[in-house]
Design an enzyme around this catalytic site. Structure first.
Site, PDB file in Angstrom:
ATOM      1  N   LYS A  36     -35.345  -4.220 -16.540  1.00 53.09           N
ATOM      2  CA  LYS A  36     -36.501  -4.881 -15.930  1.00 53.09           C
ATOM      3  C   LYS A  36     -37.728  -3.980 -15.983  1.00 53.09           C
ATOM      4  CE  LYS A  36     -35.277  -3.369 -11.230  1.00 53.09           C
ATOM      5  NZ  LYS A  36     -34.955  -3.810  -9.858  1.00 53.09           N
ATOM      6  N   TYR A 246     -66.663  13.200  -9.018  1.00 49.78           N
ATOM      7  CA  TYR A 246     -67.230  12.349  -7.969  1.00 49.78           C
ATOM      8  C   TYR A 246     -67.112  12.995  -6.598  1.00 49.78           C
ATOM      9  CZ  TYR A 246     -67.593   8.362 -11.167  1.00 49.78           C
ATOM     10  OH  TYR A 246     -67.931   7.517 -12.202  1.00 49.78           O
TER      11      TYR A 246
END
Length: 348
Positions: A36, A246
């Site tokens: 999966k 930032y």
């Protein structure tokens, strides 16, 4: 691959891992590979190697995943979650086995034709049939329908706790005590850790291999199968007290060198990775400053050059260290690498 950032997956090491697992657990007839989430993020190309290694059944999360896997193999596929009832016929047409996890769900699909496994809830309380009475009613309805029971299973949710795990086995035995399990083709309970940590139960003939396939196990000699790589694209020499990125989150304590690496949170390297290490030329270097959408900053030294390879994820030990830093689990570290990152496969 035009970006300098990619995941390198070694399919031969993956195949050899499966062979090692299968050979160490020959008492199980069915080795179900849980592929999966696009093989835990490594890509559907891994399925072929997993089958070559000896897996003889596959499991996925959804019908969408099952249909993608069906395009590349005729091996039996189990969907672990109940699917939307209007797609039952599509599953049957493509020989995809479904999960029945409640009487309520069965009553919606009992007039359909398909093959199923019954999911028993033994304590995780996510999905599953929770009582003997509910199972008996389900079993009765199915025997009067065109639905075929191929398997029955439960999920061990804390294999590190032997007392709790044994209580789950006992609860499974109690809920299924009115059912002749020997008449059901596949009874699968053990997951990755349970395979190596617990003795096989007489009534169980299948196990499910998940993260163990990618080398995460302390008892078997397994390989790490992938690395996440990028490169230094630019180097900045900054002065003491200058900031990086930032919000100026990182301030230099002295004159320093900063390596710019083209990978960021859009690639799955979330901002919380700041402070943990990457590897360049087998040496550890720290991620500093706020991670950007497409780039991050590494505190380096003079030995590092532009175009040097940066191992964002080096191996399984590194993955476990990253998981600890992020206060999460190794599964999430693997699955977090986004689809924007190219996957490159080798067989050697």
């Amino acid at each position: 691959m035009m970006r300098q950032t990619y995941e390198l997956i070694n399919l031969k090491k993956l195949e050899n891992n499966i062979k090692t697992i299968v050979n160490s657990s020959k008492e199980y007839k069915y080795h179900i590979a849980v592929v999966k989430a696009n093989c835990y993020g490594l890509g559907i190309k891994c399925v072929k190697s997993i089958l070559l290694g000896g897996a003889n059944y596959l499991a996925v999360s959804s019908l969408d995943e099952a249909l993608k896997v069906r395009k590349i193999t005729d091996t039996r596929i189990l969907v672990l979650e109940p699917i939307d009832t209007k797609y039952i016929n599509i599953a049957n047409k493509n020989n995809i086995t479904l999960t029945i996890s409640s009487l309520e769900y069965l009553n919606k699909v009992k007039n359909k034709i398909f093959t199923c496994h019954l999911k028993i809830n033994t304590g995780m309380n996510r999905l599953g049939i929770g009582t003997k009475e509910e199972l008996n009613e389900i079993y009765k309805i199915i025997n009067e329908s065109n639905i075929k029971i191929e398997g029955i299973y439960t999920h061990i949710y804390k294999s590190t706790d032997s007392t709790l795990t044994e209580s789950q086995f006992k609860r499974f035995e109690n809920i299924t005590s009115d059912i002749n399990l020997s008449k059901i083709e596949i009874v699968h309970i053990p997951n990755s850790d349970t395979i190596t940590n617990y003795k096989k139960k007489d009534y169980v003939n299948g196990c499910r291999m998940g993260i163990i396939m990618y080398g995460f196990n302390n008892k078997l000699a397994l390989n790490s199968v992938f690395t996440l790589k990028s490169k230094i694209i630019e180097i900045k020499e900054i002065k003491k007290d200058e900031t990086v990125g930032y919000d100026g989150k990182y301030k230099a304590n002295k004159d320093e060198y900063i390596g710019i690496v083209p990978i960021g949170y859009a690639d799955g390297i979330i901002r919380k990775n700041t402070g943990r290490f990457v590897y360049i030329n087998n040496n550890k270097y720290k991620i500093v400053g706020n991670i950007c959408m497409d780039m991050l900053f590494v505190l380096i030294d003079k030995t590092v050059k532009v175009n040097d390879t940066v191992e964002i994820i080096k191996d399984n030990q590194h993955i476990n260290e990253i998981a600890e830093h992020l206060e999460t689990i190794n599964y999430e570290v693997m699955c977090d690498v986004s689809s924007r990152v190219d996957r490159k496969y080798i067989e050697e």
